[in-house]
Motif scaffolding. Structure first.
Motif, PDB file in Angstrom:
ATOM      1  N   THR A 298       0.853  -1.182   0.000  1.00  0.00           N
ATOM      2  CA  THR A 298       0.000   0.000   0.000  1.00  0.00           C
ATOM      3  C   THR A 298       0.891   1.235   0.000  1.00  0.00           C
ATOM      4  O   THR A 298       1.854   1.303   0.765  1.00  0.00           O
ATOM      5  CB  THR A 298      -0.923   0.026   1.235  1.00  0.00           C
ATOM      6  N   ILE A 350      -4.962  -2.955   2.952  1.00  0.00           N
ATOM      7  CA  ILE A 350      -5.780  -1.985   3.695  1.00  0.00           C
ATOM      8  C   ILE A 350      -7.081  -2.585   4.209  1.00  0.00           C
ATOM      9  O   ILE A 350      -7.739  -2.001   5.068  1.00  0.00           O
ATOM     10  CB  ILE A 350      -6.107  -0.733   2.835  1.00  0.00           C
ATOM     11  N   HIS A 351      -7.459  -3.753   3.696  1.00  0.00           N
ATOM     12  CA  HIS A 351      -8.701  -4.382   4.142  1.00  0.00           C
ATOM     13  C   HIS A 351      -8.496  -5.259   5.386  1.00  0.00           C
ATOM     14  O   HIS A 351      -9.468  -5.746   5.964  1.00  0.00           O
ATOM     15  CB  HIS A 351      -9.314  -5.212   3.018  1.00  0.00           C
ATOM     16  N   PRO A 353      -7.885  -5.985   9.215  1.00  0.00           N
ATOM     17  CA  PRO A 353      -8.214  -5.214  10.430  1.00  0.00           C
ATOM     18  C   PRO A 353      -6.997  -4.553  11.087  1.00  0.00           C
ATOM     19  O   PRO A 353      -7.106  -3.419  11.580  1.00  0.00           O
ATOM     20  CB  PRO A 353      -8.830  -6.275  11.345  1.00  0.00           C
ATOM     21  N   THR A 355      -4.281  -3.474   9.635  1.00  0.00           N
ATOM     22  CA  THR A 355      -3.884  -2.322   8.825  1.00  0.00           C
ATOM     23  C   THR A 355      -4.846  -1.169   9.033  1.00  0.00           C
ATOM     24  O   THR A 355      -4.439  -0.007   9.149  1.00  0.00           O
ATOM     25  CB  THR A 355      -3.843  -2.700   7.331  1.00  0.00           C
ATOM     26  N   GLN A 356      -6.132  -1.464   9.077  1.00  0.00           N
ATOM     27  CA  GLN A 356      -7.130  -0.421   9.298  1.00  0.00           C
ATOM     28  C   GLN A 356      -6.919   0.259  10.647  1.00  0.00           C
ATOM     29  O   GLN A 356      -7.030   1.489  10.756  1.00  0.00           O
ATOM     30  CB  GLN A 356      -8.537  -1.026   9.209  1.00  0.00           C
ATOM     31  N   LEU A 359      -3.899   2.581  10.309  1.00  0.00           N
ATOM     32  CA  LEU A 359      -4.200   3.795   9.545  1.00  0.00           C
ATOM     33  C   LEU A 359      -5.042   4.773  10.353  1.00  0.00           C
ATOM     34  O   LEU A 359      -4.856   5.996  10.254  1.00  0.00           O
ATOM     35  CB  LEU A 359      -4.911   3.426   8.237  1.00  0.00           C
ATOM     36  N   GLU A 360      -5.964   4.253  11.144  1.00  0.00           N
ATOM     37  CA  GLU A 360      -6.762   5.131  12.003  1.00  0.00           C
ATOM     38  C   GLU A 360      -5.873   5.849  13.014  1.00  0.00           C
ATOM     39  O   GLU A 360      -6.049   7.041  13.287  1.00  0.00           O
ATOM     40  CB  GLU A 360      -7.839   4.316  12.727  1.00  0.00           C
ATOM     41  N   CYS A 374      -3.700   0.253  -3.055  1.00  0.00           N
ATOM     42  CA  CYS A 374      -3.368  -1.034  -2.442  1.00  0.00           C
ATOM     43  C   CYS A 374      -3.288  -2.030  -3.592  1.00  0.00           C
ATOM     44  O   CYS A 374      -4.233  -2.161  -4.366  1.00  0.00           O
ATOM     45  CB  CYS A 374      -4.448  -1.414  -1.429  1.00  0.00           C
TER      46      CYS A 374
END
Length: 390
Positions: A298, A350-351, A353, A355-356, A359-360, A374
């Motif tokens: 990504t 990015i999909h 959990p 990684t999410q 990123l948050e 990605c």
């Protein structure tokens, strides 16, 4: 009694054809492996299995007294493994993302024969698609062709092992809504190309793209009184040299591209580095889904505050979430002196959990965060075995 050379060559030809048949059969089995892994959801690549395979093959060769060097066996099967991995990867990606029925249109820099054209053709071949070529005079035009729907994809060089990053492409990524959907590495093998049969001592003018000139600087400096003519692409240089048809001029570019313009090779392997590889990215209007079974990257675009430690705080997020970062590059922000944007490439989907969550968290410690894409990595790191295993 020794065999006639023609008879020996005939035997070699028969063996080579048998090898091709076996390689084709092995290639087809890669699809069966992909279907099996699709059902079990196992990771596409199994490095431990690859290491065992290489060790067993080297040991088998020794036991059978085939008199083949371990390095030779390893190099051949590393390439075979790479083909298998990429074949499985393409299978999963085509199942996951709907494919257009008609031919795919790909925009690239330069005319037919440019390295970007050859990379675009390589990408289309990998996905078993017919390529409709859209040549462009600039990197910006590649973006425009994809943005307005004239091209399904754009293929752009991002970095080279000799000349480094291609900043113009990075800068264009700042101001686009297009998504990165793929990458590929293409070996760059520069040659001196001429129209006819000439001597190197006759050449006083070289035509090529600035990146090619930079990558061949050591060879050029070794020539006497050579004038450089910069062109919009290496293919444009080939076209000019073919059209001018003079004994004192030459183009620097690929042998494969030179053939398209009727040029012959005067000298090969003129790049500063022996392993001269360009990494290309593939851009599209819509993002693609990437299978969780595939090695995924990504690319992010981020800006931070100007206070001390701001960048370190942002990068710490990846360490905290055990995400490997493969690239960090900075570019100036236009209109804001001494401020920079950062390009970060991570090995993550990015999909996922994890990684999410990362990123948050990254959004909380950065001023701006944009996901540029990605995509599945088509750069397969060769599996190696330890010397004592050989």
């Amino acid at each position: 009694m020794s065999l006639d050379l023609s008879e020996i060559r005939q035997q070699i030809t028969q063996i080579d054809r048998s090898l091709l048949k076996l390689l084709s059969e092995r290639h087809r089995l890669a699809f069966d492996v992909a279907r099996s892994k699709e059902m079990t959801q196992k990771p596409l690549r199994d490095v431990v299995r690859e290491e065992q395979l290489l060790q067993e093959l080297v040991q088998f060769s020794e036991n059978e007294n085939y008199q083949l060097e371990p390095q030779y066996i390893t190099a051949i099967f590393q390439k075979i493994i790479e083909d298998s991995v990429l074949t499985q990867q393409v299978y999963l990606q085509k199942k996951l993302n709907s494919q257009r029925e008609e031919n795919i249109h790909i925009a690239f820099l330069g005319k037919r024969g440019s390295y970007s054209h050859l990379a675009a053709r390589n990408y289309a071949t990998r996905y078993q698609e017919e390529l409709v070529e859209i040549s462009c005079a600039s990197f910006d035009q590649v973006f425009v062709k994809v943005e307005n729907g004239e091209a399904d994809y754009g293929v752009l060089p991002l970095e080279n092992t000799t000349s480094g990053t291609i900043n113009e492409v990075y800068d264009l990524l700042q101001h686009t809504d297009l998504s990165l959907v793929g990458e590929l590495a293409y070996p760059i093998q520069h040659c001196v190309l001429v129209n006819g049969q000439h001597e190197l001592s006759q050449i006083d003018t070289l035509y090529s793209h600035p990146q090619v000139i930079q990558q061949c600087s050591q060879f050029i400096h070794g020539l006497d009184r050579v004038h450089i003519e910069y062109c919009e692409s290496s293919s444009h240089a080939m076209q000019l040299v073919a059209g001018l048809n003079k004994p004192n001029i030459a183009a620097l570019g690929s042998e494969e591209g030179g053939k398209l313009y009727g040029l012959t090779v005067l000298k090969r392997n003129i790049a500063n580095q022996e392993n001269n590889i360009t990494r290309f990215i593939v851009i599209a209007k819509e993002s693609h889904n990437v299978s969780p079974q595939i090695h995924t990257k990504t690319l992010l675009l981020m800006s931070t505050g100007q206070q001390a430690g701001a960048l370190v705080e942002a990068l710490w997020v990846f360490k905290k979430h055990n995400i490997n970062m493969t690239k960090l590059a900075s570019r100036p922000i236009y209109g804001k002196p001494w401020q920079e944007m950062f390009y970060l490439e991570i090995e993550a989907n990015i999909h996922h959990p994890d990684t999410q969550a990362a990123l948050e968290e990254l959004k909380q410690v950065s001023h701006q965060l944009k996901i540029l894409g990605c995509y599945p990595s088509e750069i397969v790191t060769p599996t190696k075995i330890l010397p004592d295993s050989q």
